[in-house]
Every structure is written in structure tokens, then in C-alpha cells.
Design a protein around this motif. Structure first.
Motif, short mmCIF file in Angstrom:
data_model
loop_
_atom_site.label_atom_id
_atom_site.label_comp_id
_atom_site.label_asym_id
_atom_site.label_seq_id
_atom_site.Cartn_x
_atom_site.Cartn_y
_atom_site.Cartn_z
N CYS A 7 11.23 -16.01 -7.99
CA CYS A 7 10.60 -17.32 -8.07
C CYS A 7 10.80 -17.91 -9.46
CB CYS A 7 9.11 -17.22 -7.74
SG CYS A 7 8.22 -18.78 -7.96
N LEU A 8 10.46 -17.15 -10.48
CA LEU A 8 10.58 -17.66 -11.85
C LEU A 8 12.03 -17.94 -12.23
CD1 LEU A 8 7.85 -15.53 -13.63
CD2 LEU A 8 7.77 -17.97 -13.07
N ASP A 9 12.95 -17.10 -11.80
CA ASP A 9 14.37 -17.37 -12.06
C ASP A 9 14.78 -18.71 -11.47
OD1 ASP A 9 14.68 -14.96 -13.42
OD2 ASP A 9 15.63 -13.93 -11.72
N SER A 10 14.29 -19.01 -10.26
CA SER A 10 14.64 -20.28 -9.62
C SER A 10 14.02 -21.46 -10.36
CB SER A 10 14.22 -20.29 -8.15
OG SER A 10 12.83 -20.49 -7.97
N VAL A 11 12.88 -21.26 -10.98
CA VAL A 11 12.25 -22.33 -11.77
C VAL A 11 13.04 -22.54 -13.06
CG1 VAL A 11 10.16 -23.04 -13.00
CG2 VAL A 11 9.97 -21.89 -10.78
N TYR A 12 13.40 -21.46 -13.73
CA TYR A 12 14.15 -21.57 -14.99
C TYR A 12 15.55 -22.14 -14.78
CZ TYR A 12 10.72 -19.43 -18.04
OH TYR A 12 9.59 -19.20 -18.78
N ASP A 13 16.09 -22.03 -13.58
CA ASP A 13 17.42 -22.59 -13.30
C ASP A 13 17.38 -24.10 -13.07
OD1 ASP A 13 18.63 -20.12 -13.53
OD2 ASP A 13 18.69 -19.74 -11.35
N GLN A 14 16.21 -24.69 -13.02
CA GLN A 14 16.08 -26.13 -12.78
C GLN A 14 16.58 -26.93 -13.99
OE1 GLN A 14 14.83 -27.50 -9.71
NE2 GLN A 14 15.21 -25.34 -9.25
N ARG A 15 17.18 -28.08 -13.71
CA ARG A 15 17.59 -29.03 -14.75
C ARG A 15 16.66 -30.23 -14.62
NH1 ARG A 15 19.13 -25.07 -16.33
NH2 ARG A 15 21.23 -24.25 -16.23
N LEU A 16 16.11 -30.65 -15.74
CA LEU A 16 15.15 -31.77 -15.73
C LEU A 16 15.80 -33.03 -16.29
CD1 LEU A 16 11.99 -29.93 -17.08
CD2 LEU A 16 12.61 -30.37 -14.70
N PRO A 17 15.30 -34.19 -15.88
CA PRO A 17 15.81 -35.43 -16.45
C PRO A 17 15.50 -35.51 -17.96
CG PRO A 17 14.45 -35.86 -14.50
CD PRO A 17 14.28 -34.42 -14.85
N GLU A 18 16.24 -36.33 -18.64
CA GLU A 18 16.04 -36.56 -20.07
C GLU A 18 14.57 -36.91 -20.35
OE1 GLU A 18 17.28 -36.84 -24.00
OE2 GLU A 18 18.62 -36.43 -22.31
N GLY A 85 18.00 -28.39 -8.13
CA GLY A 85 17.65 -29.80 -8.13
C GLY A 85 16.27 -30.12 -7.60
N TYR A 86 15.48 -29.10 -7.27
CA TYR A 86 14.15 -29.28 -6.68
C TYR A 86 13.24 -30.15 -7.56
CZ TYR A 86 9.55 -27.78 -4.84
OH TYR A 86 8.28 -27.74 -4.33
N LEU A 87 13.08 -29.79 -8.81
CA LEU A 87 12.18 -30.54 -9.69
C LEU A 87 12.76 -31.91 -10.05
CD1 LEU A 87 10.91 -27.73 -12.11
CD2 LEU A 87 9.68 -28.81 -10.21
#
Length: 182
Positions: A7-18, A85-87
Motif C-alpha cells: 500500500c505504502l509503495d503504491s502511495v510513494y509511487d504517485q506523482r503530484l501536480p506542481e 495517477g490515482y492522486l
């Protein structure tokens, strides 16, 4: 405890907008095995909170949400995995950081190895063979701080608090957007 690392690995793999930053808070509900795993993780921006007696996930969410000082927050369970791309997709649908908005995604049901599976649900419906459920789940969502300020948290009585929260949001006229591909 079994899925926390994934779960945490999948969260850390997220890319957030500027301009957006990620802070992860894990609340552990009286489970020494999960605490042991969480304490062994060396991840930046991760805070672990242990509740020494069983209080339930909704009290944990309320407790952690009061510690969040950001414009938006997301609720996600340790046995879930965020797709790429979830977040970013949900942040893109927030009406404005300061107006009350909730975003949700569709669910994909999986087995204990995280392989998608068809499932028969409690309401009598079924998922597709690839596990997709074409309705949002009330348990995983993102909301602006304005939603929290307006509705408060989950209610303290015995109920499906996440669903009750979504009902209150609808009754209050809070905008809700759904990201179908996640």
C-alpha cells in the motif's frame, strides 16, 4: 499488516501536480504486528500513530484528520493499492482547494495476492471478471479541507461511517466528482 508495505509503495509511487506535497499518516488500531512492520519502514514523510486499544478505523481517521494542516486530505485503507495517477487524477477534479469538494474512484476487487478477481457483493451486485466495480467506494476518497470544516468527521455512533459521511455531504450539496479509471 500483510499489505501495508505494498500500500505504502503504491502511495510513494504517485506523482503530484506542481505545488502539491505528500504527507502520509498511518493509524494503527491496536495491532502490534502492524506496528512492528510500520516501525521498520524507513520512508520520508511517513508518520505512524498507534492506538493502544481498539477504537476502530473511523475514530482513527477523525483523530488523524485533526492533525492535517493541508488544503486536501485522502482516506485510504492499508489493504488497498493506488493505481498510477490515482492522486493526481483526484486532485485535478478538486473544484478549488478552498471550496468543498469530494473526489472518489471506482474500485477493483483483488485476492490476497492483489490479483483482480470477480466478486459478488453484499448488495447483490457483482463486479466484472477483471474485478472492476463501476461505482465509487465510500471508503476511499479525497476531500478539501473545506469539506472537513463544514461536516466535521465521521460520526461516533455505530454505523457505516464512511457511507453516512457521503450521505451528509450529498445532503449538504457538496460537489462530488468520480474518477472512473482508478
Amino acid at each position: 499488516a500483510n499489505w501495508l508495505q505494498q500500500c505504502l509503495d503504491s502511495v510513494y509511487d504517485q506523482r503530484l501536480p506542481e505545488g502539491w506535497n505528500l504527507r502520509i499518516m498511518v493509524g494503527i488500531d491496536h495491532c502490534p504486528a502492524t506496528l512492528s512492520i510500520a516501525c521498520g519502514l524507513r520512508m520520508s514523510r511517513l508518520s505512524v500513530y498507534y492506538f493502544g486499544r481498539h477504537v476502530g478505523p473511523y475514530i482513527i481517521f477523525n483523530s488523524l484528520a485533526t492533525r492535517i494542516d493541508s488544503d486536501a486530505m485522502s482516506r485510504f485503507d492499508a489493504d488497498d493499492v493506488m493505481l498510477s495517477g490515482y492522486l493526481k487524477a483526484q486532485i485535478g477534479l478538486l473544484n478549488h482547494r478552498y471550496s468543498p469538494t469530494i473526489t472518489q474512484t471506482w474500485s477493483i476487487y483483488a485476492d490476497s495476492s492483489l490479483m483482480p478477481i470477480a466478486a459478488h457483493l453484499a448488495d447483490g451486485s457483482s463486479t466484472f471478471i477483471d474485478g472492476r466495480r463501476l461505482r465509487p467506494s465510500d471508503g476511499q476518497f479525497m476531500m478539501t479541507r473545506a469539506v472537513w470544516n463544514r461536516l466535521g468527521g465521521f460520526q461516533p455512533w455505530w454505523c457505516h461511517a464512511d457511507t453516512e459521511f457521503m450521505c451528509r455531504a450529498r445532503w449538504a450539496g457538496i460537489q462530488r466528482s468520480i474518477v472512473p479509471e482508478h
